[in-house]
Each structure stands twice: as C-alpha cells, then as structure tokens.
Design an enzyme around this catalytic site. Structure first.
Site, PDB file in Angstrom:
ATOM      1  N   ASN A   1       0.866  -1.174   0.000  1.00 18.01           N
ATOM      2  CA  ASN A   1       0.000   0.000   0.000  1.00 18.01           C
ATOM      3  C   ASN A   1       0.905   1.227   0.000  1.00 18.01           C
ATOM      4  O   ASN A   1       1.461   1.584   1.036  1.00 18.01           O
ATOM      5  CB  ASN A   1      -0.894  -0.025   1.248  1.00 18.01           C
ATOM      6  CG  ASN A   1      -1.740   1.239   1.359  1.00 18.01           C
ATOM      7  OD1 ASN A   1      -1.817   2.028   0.416  1.00 18.01           O
ATOM      8  ND2 ASN A   1      -2.365   1.421   2.513  1.00 18.01           N
TER       9      ASN A   1
ATOM     10  N   LYS B   1       0.058   4.191  -0.349  1.00 19.43           N
ATOM     11  CA  LYS B   1      -0.654   5.372   0.199  1.00 19.43           C
ATOM     12  C   LYS B   1      -0.465   6.577  -0.726  1.00 19.43           C
ATOM     13  O   LYS B   1      -0.373   6.416  -1.941  1.00 19.43           O
ATOM     14  CB  LYS B   1      -0.193   5.662   1.626  1.00 19.43           C
ATOM     15  CG  LYS B   1      -0.209   4.424   2.518  1.00 19.43           C
ATOM     16  CD  LYS B   1      -0.118   4.768   3.967  1.00 19.43           C
ATOM     17  CE  LYS B   1       0.077   3.511   4.781  1.00 19.43           C
ATOM     18  NZ  LYS B   1      -0.248   3.673   6.177  1.00 19.43           N
TER      19      LYS B   1
ATOM     20  N   HIS C   1      -9.877   0.774   4.503  1.00 22.10           N
ATOM     21  CA  HIS C   1      -8.620   1.023   5.211  1.00 22.10           C
ATOM     22  C   HIS C   1      -8.887   1.994   6.366  1.00 22.10           C
ATOM     23  O   HIS C   1      -9.707   2.901   6.252  1.00 22.10           O
ATOM     24  CB  HIS C   1      -7.576   1.608   4.251  1.00 22.10           C
ATOM     25  CG  HIS C   1      -6.192   1.633   4.840  1.00 22.10           C
ATOM     26  ND1 HIS C   1      -5.798   2.592   5.738  1.00 22.10           N
ATOM     27  CD2 HIS C   1      -5.139   0.802   4.677  1.00 22.10           C
ATOM     28  CE1 HIS C   1      -4.539   2.340   6.098  1.00 22.10           C
ATOM     29  NE2 HIS C   1      -4.119   1.256   5.469  1.00 22.10           N
TER      30      HIS C   1
ATOM     31  N   GLY D   1       1.837   2.311  10.771  1.00 29.60           N
ATOM     32  CA  GLY D   1       2.743   3.449  10.640  1.00 29.60           C
ATOM     33  C   GLY D   1       3.342   3.909  11.954  1.00 29.60           C
ATOM     34  O   GLY D   1       3.937   4.983  12.041  1.00 29.60           O
TER      35      GLY D   1
ATOM     36  N   SER E   1       3.029  -2.048  10.443  1.00 27.95           N
ATOM     37  CA  SER E   1       4.468  -1.984  10.669  1.00 27.95           C
ATOM     38  C   SER E   1       5.185  -3.309  10.368  1.00 27.95           C
ATOM     39  O   SER E   1       6.147  -3.679  11.054  1.00 27.95           O
ATOM     40  CB  SER E   1       4.779  -1.505  12.094  1.00 27.95           C
ATOM     41  OG  SER E   1       4.263  -0.195  12.294  1.00 27.95           O
TER      42      SER E   1
HETATM   43  C1  PEP Z   1      -1.081   0.105   5.860  1.00 21.91           C
HETATM   44  O1  PEP Z   1      -1.150   1.277   5.536  1.00 21.91           O
HETATM   45  O2  PEP Z   1      -1.924  -0.676   5.419  1.00 21.91           O
HETATM   46  C2  PEP Z   1       0.008  -0.308   6.740  1.00 21.91           C
HETATM   47  C3  PEP Z   1      -0.023  -1.493   7.257  1.00 21.91           C
HETATM   48  O3  PEP Z   1       1.006   0.602   6.959  1.00 21.91           O
HETATM   49  P1  PEP Z   1       2.423   0.334   7.716  1.00 21.91           P
HETATM   50  O4  PEP Z   1       2.972  -0.944   7.172  1.00 21.91           O
HETATM   51  O5  PEP Z   1       3.253   1.533   7.378  1.00 21.91           O
HETATM   52  O6  PEP Z   1       2.108   0.235   9.173  1.00 21.91           O
END
Ligand code: PEP
Length: 246
Positions: free
Chosen positions: A9, A11, A94, A170, A209
């Site tokens: 993702n 983003k 999401h 995140g 993460s």
């Molecule tokens: C996400 O945005 O779906 C996500 C899991 O982000 P991150 O891996 O940065 O925590």
C-alpha cells in the site's frame, strides 16, 4: 493450502519517477516468488505501474473505489474503471479512509458489493484502535466490521481480509505473532458464519508496521497468509525481503 499474498500500500506517496524506480527495483529482485504479490499505488500512478508490471509476477490494485458504477460523483473512481484499466485488486475500508473520510461499515459494504460486481478482488481492511484494545473491545469491533461489510453480500469472489490494528499502522508497533494469530483465528471463526464464504480458503493478511525483520515470525502463524505493507513497501529491497519471507 492457501497461497501467501503480499500487498504493498503505497498510500499517497511517490512520483512518476519514484514509482518507476520502485517497480524496476522489485522486478530485478523478485524471481519466481512463492507468494502472490500486488502493488497498490495512488490512482494517478495506476496506469504507469500496470504497464511496468505487465507480464510479470506483480499484480496491481487500487487503494479505494466508489460504491457506484458510474454517474455524477465528482472526484470518485468507479471499480469498473479500475477493472477496465487492468487492476485486479482493491483495498476497501482502510483505517485511514474510516478515520479521515468517515467511511462507515455500510459504505464499505456498498463499495465491496460494487467492486465484486465489477470483477475486482476486494481486500477488506479491519482492525481496532488502541483505545478499543485497551477497553477489551478488539474482538467486538472486528466482528462488527466483518459483519457490517459481509453480512448482506450476494457474492464475495476473491475476498481477502486484512487485519490491521490501527495502533500498529505506521507507528513502528507491531502486534506480536501470538496477538495477530489470536485475532486471525477469531476472524476465520467469524467468517465460517458468513453465507457464501469458505472460511478455510479466505486469505487473511496482517498489516501494521510489517518489515523484513518481523515478517517471518508473523508468516509462521497458521492463520496469517501474508501481509499488507505500508511504509516498508516503499523500499524495494525491504519489500522484496518481506516477499521472500512469505
Ligand atoms: C497500511 O497502511 O496498510 C500499513 C499497514 O502501513 P504500515 O505498514 O506503514 O504500518
């Protein structure tokens, strides 16, 4: 046997140049993967990424879609448009959409129905906030999100669920493999109650993460079938190592 699935993702990150570099880096590093892989760039980079991934092991998806197929919905993107472009996947519900765009379970359900009708494979994102977990509400919240999105659906072809505890997205905090497995096992039990779903076949992704250093211990859990990766998917070497761990 469920084939692992690792999704990126991106983003609201990137430019045409960085998207090209990222895909080229992945194509160099990924050879005959034992997992399905999908990249979800922003809408404006979809065409470019689809072209760059054509004929490779990398599929492409969008990060959201409209609940409608066409019409006077300024700024929206129909799932049919995404399918027509060549996308296979779409992320729905999401937590950042739920948080910043007030997406309700009802709206997510309508998007999911439209996406399946358009021939896209939906990835339904669910997960509790830190407060909800601390209040002992995590399982109730996840069950409500699942029911809210799935209960009234007439078709659920290709359904994937991404469990993403909001407190882990995140933040650098990851659910422990045991915490994640506990929730994934629960989600699979809940799915067994949903009409038209073969719970044993549905792939359950963990998100929050995920990085190369923690991926293998998460993927070793019996009900974790892959990952939805945000930040770490913007680095091709890191993301390739996560795929290798699957
Ligand atoms: C996400 O945005 O779906 C996500 C899991 O982000 P991150 O891996 O940065 O925590």
């Amino acid at each position: 046997m469920r084939r692992p699935l690792v999704m990126a993702n991106w983003k609201m990150h990137g430019s045409r140049a960085s998207a090209a570099t990222l895909v080229a880096g992945l194509l160099e590093q990924i050879d005959d993967p034992r997992a399905d892989i999908a990249l979800c760039p922003s809408f404006v980079h979809l065409s470019q990424v689809l072209d760059a991934c054509a004929g490779s092991a990398l599929a492409v998806g969008a990060q959201d879609c409209s609940h409608m197929h066409q019409g006077a919905y300024t700024g929206e993107v129909a799932p049919d448009m995404l399918a027509d472009l060549g996308c296979q996947w779409v992320l729905l519900g999401h937590s950042e959409r739920r948080q910043y765009h007030d997406e309700s379970d009802g709206l997510v359900a309508a998007k999911l129905a439209a996406a399946v009708e358009a021939g896209l494979k939906p990835v339904l994102c669910i997960g509790e906030t830190r407060e909800e977990r601390e209040d002992g509400e995590a399982f109730t919240v996840v069950a409500r999100q699942l029911q809210g999105a799935l209960a009234e659906q007439s078709a659920l072809a290709g359904l994937v669920i991404a469990y993403e505890p909001v407190w882990a997205i995140g933040t650098g905090l990851t659910a422990s493999p045991e915490q994640a497995q506990e929730m994934h096992g629960y989600i699979r039990e809940q799915l067994a109650e949903v009409k038209g779903v073969d719970a044993e076949q549905v792939r359950l992704l963990y998100g929050g993460s995920v990085k190369a250093a923690n991926a293998a211990s998460l993927f070793a859990q019996p009900d974790i079938d892959g990952a939805l990766v945000g930040g770490a998917s913007l680095d091709s070497a890191e993301f390739a190592n996560i795929i290798a761990a699957a």
